[in-house]
Design a protein around this motif. Structure first.
Motif, PDB file in Angstrom:
ATOM      1  N   LYS A 121       0.841  -1.195   0.000  1.00  0.00           N
ATOM      2  CA  LYS A 121       0.000   0.000   0.000  1.00  0.00           C
ATOM      3  C   LYS A 121       0.877   1.247   0.000  1.00  0.00           C
ATOM      4  N   GLU A 122       0.505   2.197  -0.852  1.00  0.00           N
ATOM      5  CA  GLU A 122       1.238   3.470  -0.900  1.00  0.00           C
ATOM      6  C   GLU A 122       0.406   4.523  -0.171  1.00  0.00           C
ATOM      7  N   LEU A 123       1.012   5.154   0.820  1.00  0.00           N
ATOM      8  CA  LEU A 123       0.299   6.183   1.577  1.00  0.00           C
ATOM      9  C   LEU A 123       0.572   7.553   0.968  1.00  0.00           C
ATOM     10  N   LEU A 124      -0.501   8.279   0.677  1.00  0.00           N
ATOM     11  CA  LEU A 124      -0.415   9.598   0.052  1.00  0.00           C
ATOM     12  C   LEU A 124      -0.682  10.693   1.080  1.00  0.00           C
ATOM     13  N   ASP A 125      -0.435  11.931   0.686  1.00  0.00           N
ATOM     14  CA  ASP A 125      -0.738  13.059   1.573  1.00  0.00           C
ATOM     15  C   ASP A 125      -2.216  13.088   1.934  1.00  0.00           C
ATOM     16  N   THR A 126      -3.062  12.650   1.007  1.00  0.00           N
ATOM     17  CA  THR A 126      -4.503  12.700   1.273  1.00  0.00           C
ATOM     18  C   THR A 126      -4.919  11.698   2.348  1.00  0.00           C
ATOM     19  N   ASN A 127      -4.164  10.589   2.480  1.00  0.00           N
ATOM     20  CA  ASN A 127      -4.426   9.669   3.596  1.00  0.00           C
ATOM     21  C   ASN A 127      -4.241  10.402   4.914  1.00  0.00           C
ATOM     22  N   SER A 128      -3.152  11.126   5.008  1.00  0.00           N
ATOM     23  CA  SER A 128      -2.836  11.861   6.235  1.00  0.00           C
ATOM     24  C   SER A 128      -3.813  13.009   6.449  1.00  0.00           C
ATOM     25  N   LEU A 129      -4.271  13.634   5.366  1.00  0.00           N
ATOM     26  CA  LEU A 129      -5.241  14.734   5.467  1.00  0.00           C
ATOM     27  C   LEU A 129      -6.495  14.261   6.212  1.00  0.00           C
ATOM     28  N   VAL A 130      -7.058  13.163   5.736  1.00  0.00           N
ATOM     29  CA  VAL A 130      -8.281  12.634   6.359  1.00  0.00           C
ATOM     30  C   VAL A 130      -7.998  12.213   7.792  1.00  0.00           C
ATOM     31  N   GLU A 131      -6.885  11.521   7.998  1.00  0.00           N
ATOM     32  CA  GLU A 131      -6.557  11.011   9.333  1.00  0.00           C
ATOM     33  C   GLU A 131      -6.478  12.135  10.359  1.00  0.00           C
ATOM     34  N   GLU A 132      -5.831  13.237  10.009  1.00  0.00           N
ATOM     35  CA  GLU A 132      -5.636  14.327  10.977  1.00  0.00           C
ATOM     36  C   GLU A 132      -6.957  14.933  11.416  1.00  0.00           C
ATOM     37  N   PHE A 133      -7.874  15.121  10.485  1.00  0.00           N
ATOM     38  CA  PHE A 133      -9.151  15.739  10.874  1.00  0.00           C
ATOM     39  C   PHE A 133     -10.063  14.747  11.609  1.00  0.00           C
ATOM     40  N   MET A 134      -9.927  13.468  11.304  1.00  0.00           N
ATOM     41  CA  MET A 134     -10.675  12.482  12.085  1.00  0.00           C
ATOM     42  C   MET A 134     -10.151  12.435  13.522  1.00  0.00           C
ATOM     43  N   LEU A 135      -8.829  12.494  13.676  1.00  0.00           N
ATOM     44  CA  LEU A 135      -8.241  12.526  15.020  1.00  0.00           C
ATOM     45  C   LEU A 135      -8.706  13.768  15.779  1.00  0.00           C
TER      46      LEU A 135
END
Length: 986
Positions: free
Chosen positions: A703-717
């Motif tokens: 799996k390749e993690l993109l900036d958009t993965n982190s974008l969603v993760e941060e706001f969910m956190l």
């Protein structure tokens, strides 16, 4: 279940009142007597469609309707009862053979007495829940008869009579009443009332009283499918009777009495904890207890003393001169206990000759190497407080099957090898050996006697041929206790009647709009994995006139559709979470909600629960508010699509600009977390590519993690932290939160030593910040993957995060170590997690959107919910990983691949490697390197292994090697996995 509830609605003006005495112990140790009045009635129906009297007198509701009767007017007959029969099992029958009652070929028209239901609930909650499922099933016709509230069947406890004897007498009295009561209706064929029990004393008394009474074996022997069903009956009592007649030599030490165990634990002389078996040595276990910083080691069969992985046990610490290091040798059960005779093991030596030699070799090594500082305390199991026994999936060990067993129908003893390598072989008596060979089967452990080297159990059913997709998938679901049955009708009846045509009401005056904000004008979008259908969350951002940003996280408003105390809510609480496998999804909620009405699909209006912040350009929170809302998502992006849109400079529309703003803010939020000490951990993540038409696996990709993965993760956190604070403020005793305890420093001892010895890197675990900085420093300029490898290994040193009820912990214990957050909850995925649904209800009450439901205020209930969802969450993760492992094996079938791998563990007779591309681990034994097995020198202090003779190689921890990967059917588990061979070790 409706009949169960309605029968409790008894008349307060009933003609008879009796007193029932309950005895309980208080926290101070005093004994209290509680006397309660019981209203005894004469209108509780028998629920037989043959009974005219009850049809006339059964209680009716305000509309004049009575609860439909359950028991058939033409019940099935048997050889002994050709006129038909109803069954009345006692508690013993359900405790011993619940598997029988769940069979579709028999066990219909069953009267479940109230006294039995209550006793079963007190003795086994899992069995009670299974019985409730049978009661709810319309096909099985199980009826709960409230014998404790019917005048003619109520029984008072006699002086000197035990509670068990009183309950048995109540069962017999109810059977007598049923028989006499139905006889008065004079049906053309009067069915027999048959009491079922495996309690010899109860059976004898029933027969003396002239009642029809059968043991489980006697009854099953009359049925058409009797040969197969007899395999489902535990033989525990038969063995006990035989043992009374012929006392044999005991192989295992006797357990301490319960009072001695409790006294010992209280005084600190004994210790209680969960028993865990080593995945590499079945003769080694461990248990963590508060009194010792390191886990207590439990070595050898005698010290393990019949404990099974996951049991809650009590141990006694051995003298200090017997303390040892953990084993550095791979010891596998199948290589040492193969060809055992399952019929002849009673009275044999506890330890086989092969096992004795393996243990002696290990003891010699540890005695020669172990210093007092390296030794771990050792212990022996002296009692089991609570068994973790469940149904186990496996296959019959071909080497344990006699030639005659493969032909006839007589009962034979064989071994079942569980899929879970931590579970010992199970002795099984069955008449179906020939049919079960080569099949995946389901077995339950019944007992583990002191004079038997292995536990004994009984067959539940066959799942199908080994290696077929259907059998292996069902085996995986059963192995991790995933609730995969179809949703029952009572649950589906809770869905909106409009089905897929349901829509958000057009008029804002509709009650559905009450106190909801209209956010349909906002540019909201969702960003999820490719193909996601159950869209829980969506986001928006827009600039404010003061230079700040408004950012919203919008979560599917599942609590609008799933109300507390409904059948759907009950089912969701049991399932706990949605389980994602490679080829399917086992939903927590029916698909209508999960993939349609609750899913925040684009271009349609949906109910949501929104968290809206005002953030500065530096991502500091100015304020936050929570509101129920109606939204209309503008687009459903995949992570890849959103990334392409962000990176495309020609895209300057308002939606793309808002996503770029979210990305900018998310990076600043992440930096704040990292500065606070949040950990960036890792685990091998791969994706199995499937052929679109056949659903066969064709390749495996990392799996390749993109900036958009982190974008969603941060706001969910951020949403989870904000909601956690709000619900704790409103419900300081009952908020559902999630914590991640700091790991004991000793958890990192081995990794710290490995890094010091092999790379001269110091690791600091004084705080999460110190650990984060240490992990950042774990780099190897010549090998980019080294840092990821260390993060994977560090993840395995961590504690598991868990859900908890806020009143059960002090505030400092709320902390989420991995996220470096003082408080945290799960709010953002209510479609797939029950914890989030509970948080939604608490948040709705906190903002005074709706009244506080008792279900979110009862601390006892919430603690029970937390215990269940913690188990379900963990099982879902394990099932998901097992599914990936299975499909990786299938994708490699018939192929040979040479891949880079890294050595992550070294033993004296082998080593374990991790293959990053496939995200899998494999054990390479010395015997796999050459034939005969090469001699080797193991340097435990330097984490190195060097062979000589037929093949010379030197392997060290963290070393990069090349391995050849092929598919192989594992003899032990019957699963198709991967075989790894060492090609090159530079």
């Amino acid at each position: 279940m409706a009949s169960l509830k309605r029968s409790l609605e008894f008349d307060p003006f009933a003609s008879n009142i009796s007193s029932k005495v309950y005895v309980r112990s208080t926290k101070s140790g005093k004994v209290q007597k509680i006397v309660r009045e019981v209203y005894l009635r004469q209108d509780i129906p028998c629920s037989s469609k043959l009974c005219q009297a009850c049809l006339k007198t059964a209680p009716r509701d305000a509309a004049g309707r009575s609860t439909p009767f359950v028991l058939s007017d033409s019940p099935a007959g048997t050889k002994k009862f050709p006129q038909g029969h109803y069954l009345v099992p006692d508690t013993n029958a359900f405790l011993n053979a619940m598997d029988l009652f769940e069979q579709s070929s028999a066990f219909y028209d069953v009267v479940v007495l109230q006294v039995v239901l209550e006793e079963l609930r007190g003795r086994s909650l899992p069995l009670y829940n299974r019985l409730i499922s049978l009661i709810k099933s319309e096909e099985k016709r199980f009826y709960v008869f409230f014998n404790e509230f019917r005048l003619e069947t109520y029984v008072t406890r006699e002086e000197g009579e035990s509670i068990n004897d009183r309950n048995d007498r109540a069962v017999r009295k109810a059977v007598r009443w049923y028989a006499d009561h139905l006889a008065k209706s004079r049906p053309a064929k009067l069915p027999a009332l048959v009491m079922l029990s495996n309690d010899r004393q109860n059976l004898q008394k029933a027969r003396e009283e002239g009642l029809h009474a059968c043991s489980l074996a006697e009854y099953v022997g009359q049925l058409k499918d009797g040969d197969r069903l007899l395999d489902l009956i535990p033989e525990t009592q038969d063995r006990e009777v035989a043992r009374e007649k012929q006392p044999g030599q005991h192989l295992y030490p006797e357990y301490f009495t319960l009072s001695k165990l409790m006294t010992g634990v209280k005084s600190g002389l004994l210790h209680q904890g969960i028993f865990n078996v080593s995945p590499y040595n079945y003769l080694e276990g461990s248990i963590r207890v508060p009194a010792f910083p390191k886990a207590l080691l439990i070595l050898g069969r005698e010290n393990i003393n019949r404990a099974v992985d996951g049991d809650l046990v009590v141990v006694e610490v051995l003298p200090k001169d017997q303390w040892k290091e953990p084993s550095t040798r791979v010891i596998e059960e199948e290589t040492l206990t193969k060809n055992e005779n399952p019929d002849a093991e009673e009275g044999e030596d506890l330890i086989s000759e092969k096992e004795r030699k393996a243990l002696q070799d290990e003891v010699k090594r540890t005695h020669s190497k172990t210093s007092e500082a390296q030794a771990q305390p050792t212990a022996k199991v002296v009692g089991v407080v609570k068994r973790n026994w469940r149904q186990y999936v496996g296959h019959i060990d071909q080497s344990s099957v006699s030639q005659s067993a493969q032909q006839g129908r007589r009962q034979d003893t064989v071994f079942m090898i569980p899929m879970d390598k931590k579970i010992p072989k199970i002795r099984l008596r069955t008449r179906q050996v020939a049919e079960l060979l080569g099949k995946r089967i389901l077995v339950t452990i019944d007992a583990w006697d002191r004079d038997s080297r292995h536990p004994s159990g009984h067959l539940v059913r066959s799942l199908g041929e080994l290696e077929t997709k259907a059998a292996e998938t069902e085996a995986l679901l059963l192995e991790y206790d995933v609730q995969y049955r179809p949703f029952p009708k009572t649950v589906l009846d809770c869905l909106p009647k409009e089905g897929h045509d349901w829509k958000v009401p057009a008029s804002t005056d509709d009650p559905g709009w009450r106190d909801r904000e209209d956010l349909r004008g906002l540019l909201i979008c969702s960003i999820d994995p490719i193909g996601c259908q159950d869209i829980d969350d969506a986001l928006h951002s827009r600039p404010l006139p003061n230079g700040n940003f408004e950012v919203g996280v919008h979560i599917a408003d599942v609590s609008h559709f799933v109300k507390p105390s409904t059948a759907m809510d009950s089912e969701a609480s049991i399932r706990g979470t949605t389980v994602y496998l490679v080829d399917k999804r086992i939903d927590m909620l029916p698909m209508l909600l999960g993939t349609d009405l609750c899913s925040l699909k684009p271009y349609v209006e949906r109910y949501a629960f929104s968290v809206i912040w005002e953030l500065t350009p530096s991502a500091d929170i100015v304020n936050v508010r929570f509101t129920k809302s109606v939204i209309k998502s503008r687009e459903a992006f995949s992570y890849e699509q959103a990334q392409l849109r962000i990176d495309d400079a020609s895209q300057q529309d308002e939606l793309t600009t808002s996503i770029r703003a979210l990305l900018m803010l998310s990076k600043k939020l992440k930096q704040k977390r990292m500065d606070a000490g949040a950990l960036s951990l890792s685990s091998p993540e791969v994706k199995v590519q499937m052929e679109s038409e056949t659903s066969d696996p064709i390749d495996v990709k990392t799996k390749e993690l993109l900036d958009t993965n982190s974008l969603v993760e941060e706001f969910m956190l951020l949403a989870n932290v904000s909601v956690g604070r709000k619900i704790y403020e409103a419900f300081p005793q009952t908020a559902i939160l999630r914590r991640h305890a700091a790991p004991p420093k000793t958890n990192f001892d081995e990794l710290a030593d490995q890094l010091k010895v092999k790379r001269n890197i110091e690791i600091n675990v004084e705080s999460s910040r110190a650990l984060a900085d240490s992990l950042d420093a774990c780099v190897d300029p010549s090998e980019p993957f080294f840092n990821t490898l260390i993060r994977i290994m560090a993840t395995r040193c961590m504690m598991s995060a868990e859900y908890f009820c806020s009143g059960t912990q002090s505030y400092p214990e709320f902390r989420h170590y991995g996220l470096a957050s003082e408080i945290y909850t799960h709010f953002t995925s209510p479609i797939r997690r029950y914890a989030d649904l509970m948080a939604h209800r608490q948040l709705a009450a906190a903002i005074e959107y709706e009244a506080v439901d008792p279900s979110v205020r009862s601390r006892g209930r919430l603690e029970s919910v937390c215990r269940n969802i913690n188990v379900r969450h963990r099982n879902a993760q394990l099932a998901g990983r097992a599914s990936i492992a299975y499909y990786v094996g299938q994708a490699l079938r018939g192929r040979v691949a040479e891949e880079e791998a890294f050595v992550i563990k070294i033993f004296s007779n082998g080593f374990v490697v991790l293959v990053p591309r496939f995200g899998i681990e494999g054990l390479i034994r010395l015997r796999d390197l050459a034939d005969p097995e090469p001699a080797a020198e193991f340097d435990a202090e330097r984490y190195a292994l060097a062979t000589s003779g037929s093949r010379e190689v030197r392997v060290e921890l963290f070393q990069k090697v090349v391995v050849r990967i092929t598919d192989q059917k594992e003899e032990k588990t019957g699963k198709r996995g991967v075989k790894m061979e060492l090609v090159k070790a530079d």
